[in-house]
Write a protein that holds these residues in place. Structure first.
Motif, PDB file in Angstrom:
ATOM      1  N   MET A   1     -28.875  -6.595   8.631  1.00 52.35           N
ATOM      2  CA  MET A   1     -29.551  -7.617   7.824  1.00 52.35           C
ATOM      3  C   MET A   1     -28.501  -8.497   7.172  1.00 52.35           C
ATOM      4  O   MET A   1     -27.471  -8.016   6.710  1.00 52.35           O
ATOM      5  N   ARG A   2     -28.777  -9.805   7.085  1.00 50.65           N
ATOM      6  CA  ARG A   2     -27.844 -10.736   6.454  1.00 50.65           C
ATOM      7  C   ARG A   2     -28.475 -11.258   5.165  1.00 50.65           C
ATOM      8  O   ARG A   2     -29.663 -11.552   5.099  1.00 50.65           O
ATOM      9  N   ALA A   3     -27.653 -11.337   4.110  1.00 51.19           N
ATOM     10  CA  ALA A   3     -28.126 -11.860   2.831  1.00 51.19           C
ATOM     11  C   ALA A   3     -26.972 -12.594   2.174  1.00 51.19           C
ATOM     12  O   ALA A   3     -25.809 -12.435   2.547  1.00 51.19           O
ATOM     13  N   ARG A   4     -27.280 -13.444   1.197  1.00 49.88           N
ATOM     14  CA  ARG A   4     -26.237 -14.187   0.500  1.00 49.88           C
ATOM     15  C   ARG A   4     -25.841 -13.455  -0.775  1.00 49.88           C
ATOM     16  O   ARG A   4     -26.687 -12.953  -1.506  1.00 49.88           O
ATOM     17  N   ASP A   5     -24.525 -13.377  -1.034  1.00 47.21           N
ATOM     18  CA  ASP A   5     -24.056 -12.739  -2.252  1.00 47.21           C
ATOM     19  C   ASP A   5     -24.101 -13.731  -3.399  1.00 47.21           C
ATOM     20  O   ASP A   5     -24.635 -14.838  -3.273  1.00 47.21           O
ATOM     21  N   SER A   6     -23.519 -13.322  -4.570  1.00 49.85           N
ATOM     22  CA  SER A   6     -23.605 -14.156  -5.770  1.00 49.85           C
ATOM     23  C   SER A   6     -22.856 -15.469  -5.629  1.00 49.85           C
ATOM     24  O   SER A   6     -23.082 -16.409  -6.389  1.00 49.85           O
ATOM     25  N   LEU A   7     -21.952 -15.564  -4.639  1.00 58.48           N
ATOM     26  CA  LEU A   7     -21.206 -16.798  -4.404  1.00 58.48           C
ATOM     27  C   LEU A   7     -21.838 -17.632  -3.299  1.00 58.48           C
ATOM     28  O   LEU A   7     -21.305 -18.672  -2.917  1.00 58.48           O
ATOM     29  N   GLY A   8     -22.964 -17.170  -2.773  1.00 54.84           N
ATOM     30  CA  GLY A   8     -23.639 -17.916  -1.726  1.00 54.84           C
ATOM     31  C   GLY A   8     -23.119 -17.632  -0.333  1.00 54.84           C
ATOM     32  O   GLY A   8     -23.532 -18.284   0.628  1.00 54.84           O
ATOM     33  N   ALA A  75     -34.401   2.637  -6.974  1.00 60.26           N
ATOM     34  CA  ALA A  75     -34.590   1.199  -7.199  1.00 60.26           C
ATOM     35  C   ALA A  75     -35.958   0.996  -7.852  1.00 60.26           C
ATOM     36  O   ALA A  75     -36.993   1.165  -7.216  1.00 60.26           O
ATOM     37  N   ASP A  76     -35.947   0.631  -9.129  1.00 66.89           N
ATOM     38  CA  ASP A  76     -37.180   0.563  -9.906  1.00 66.89           C
ATOM     39  C   ASP A  76     -37.510  -0.886 -10.257  1.00 66.89           C
ATOM     40  O   ASP A  76     -36.864  -1.485 -11.112  1.00 66.89           O
ATOM     41  N   GLY A  77     -38.487  -1.439  -9.585  1.00 61.31           N
ATOM     42  CA  GLY A  77     -38.933  -2.795  -9.880  1.00 61.31           C
ATOM     43  C   GLY A  77     -37.870  -3.847  -9.683  1.00 61.31           C
ATOM     44  O   GLY A  77     -37.857  -4.865 -10.395  1.00 61.31           O
ATOM     45  N   CYS A  78     -36.979  -3.657  -8.739  1.00 66.00           N
ATOM     46  CA  CYS A  78     -35.870  -4.592  -8.534  1.00 66.00           C
ATOM     47  C   CYS A  78     -36.349  -5.871  -7.841  1.00 66.00           C
ATOM     48  O   CYS A  78     -37.114  -5.819  -6.882  1.00 66.00           O
ATOM     49  N   THR A  79     -35.861  -6.997  -8.345  1.00 62.68           N
ATOM     50  CA  THR A  79     -36.139  -8.286  -7.713  1.00 62.68           C
ATOM     51  C   THR A  79     -34.878  -8.894  -7.114  1.00 62.68           C
ATOM     52  O   THR A  79     -34.905 -10.021  -6.620  1.00 62.68           O
ATOM     53  N   ASP A  80     -33.767  -8.152  -7.168  1.00 65.40           N
ATOM     54  CA  ASP A  80     -32.519  -8.618  -6.571  1.00 65.40           C
ATOM     55  C   ASP A  80     -32.195  -7.720  -5.374  1.00 65.40           C
ATOM     56  O   ASP A  80     -33.078  -7.095  -4.792  1.00 65.40           O
ATOM     57  N   ARG A  81     -30.906  -7.647  -4.997  1.00 64.67           N
ATOM     58  CA  ARG A  81     -30.505  -6.890  -3.810  1.00 64.67           C
ATOM     59  C   ARG A  81     -29.882  -5.539  -4.179  1.00 64.67           C
ATOM     60  O   ARG A  81     -28.971  -5.062  -3.490  1.00 64.67           O
TER      61      ARG A  81
END
Length: 248
Positions: A1-8, A75-81
């Motif tokens: 899976m590919r995702a963007r980190d905090s620096l994009g 992971a409890d109610g996480c909306t991030d990665r």
């Protein structure tokens, strides 16, 4: 899976199935290599939107002289990665369902399913994401987790960052370490930063709550109605006749 980190930047994360409610936990415990000289040590790390810090916490577990046999990030109610970051760091991930009781509720969800899969001589390490462990912690805590000891805590140092809240936490840890050094393993509150419990002890708490001998009711380890669930659990252990101590 590919995702963007905090620096994009695009980052590759390994695809791993997250743990299913019961079958997944049971399968993990069965597959864990069981040491011949001791029970399993299972580390539980509750996390809510901790993608930037969860890797450091997991790394401190991997760097233990005697590393946990299983590391499970809740992971409890996480909306991030957070879940992806935990998986990429090598941990298994349990995603809570319908939890309305924050950290205590998240831990209760997993412990309710996990404890029946473990033996009395196994141990559970509860660890927060805002601190990391010295490499000797699990060894020292396991050695002190003898009959009559309800839980073994430790002296903590916070991770860098966290802004003003992080500064407050680190100041609290420094004061705790100073006070503990004066007590010589005297009584203390078992904090959420890191505490090792035997499975037998946790079962005794569950049974005492179910029997009405402790507040909280149901089949919970943690009393989610308490303002300070860790402090309440410490008092519960003392009420049941256990000692609570700290590793140096």
């Amino acid at each position: 899976m590919r995702a963007r980190d905090s620096l994009g930047m695009l980052v590759e994360f390994p695809e791993q199935p997250r743990i299913g409610p019961l079958a997944g936990l049971a399968r993990l415990v069965r597959r864990a290599p069981r040491p011949s000289d001791r029970g399993l040590v299972v580390a539980l790390v509750p996390a809510h939107n901790e993608q930037d810090r969860i890797g450091k916490a997991i790394r401190s577990l991997d760097e233990q002289f005697s590393k946990p046999d299983l590391t499970i990030v809740i992971a409890d109610g996480c909306t991030d990665r957070t879940a992806l970051a935990a998986q990429s760091a090598g941990a298994d991930v349990f995603v809570t369902v319908g939890n309305e009781h924050k950290r205590a509720g998240a831990l209760n969800q997993v412990l309710d399913l996990l404890l029946p899969q473990l033996r009395d001589d196994d141990a559970v390490l509860i660890m927060n994401t805002d601190s990391f462990l010295a490499p000797t912690f699990v060894d020292e805590a396991r050695r002190r987790l003898t009959e009559g000891v309800g839980g073994v805590g430790g002296v903590f140092m916070g991770l860098e960052g966290g802004g003003f809240v992080g500064l407050l936490h680190n100041t609290q840890y420094e004061r705790f370490a100073r006070d503990l050094s004066r007590q010589n393993d005297g009584p203390l509150v078992l904090t959420g930063a890191a505490t090792l419990f035997s499975v037998q002890t946790l079962w005794n708490v569950v049974m005492a709550r179910a029997a009405g001998l402790l507040p909280g009711g149901g089949s919970n380890v943690y009393n989610h109605d308490s303002v300070d669930a860790d402090g309440e659990l410490t008092l519960a252990l003392v009420h049941l006749g256990y000692k609570v101590i700290a590793a140096p």
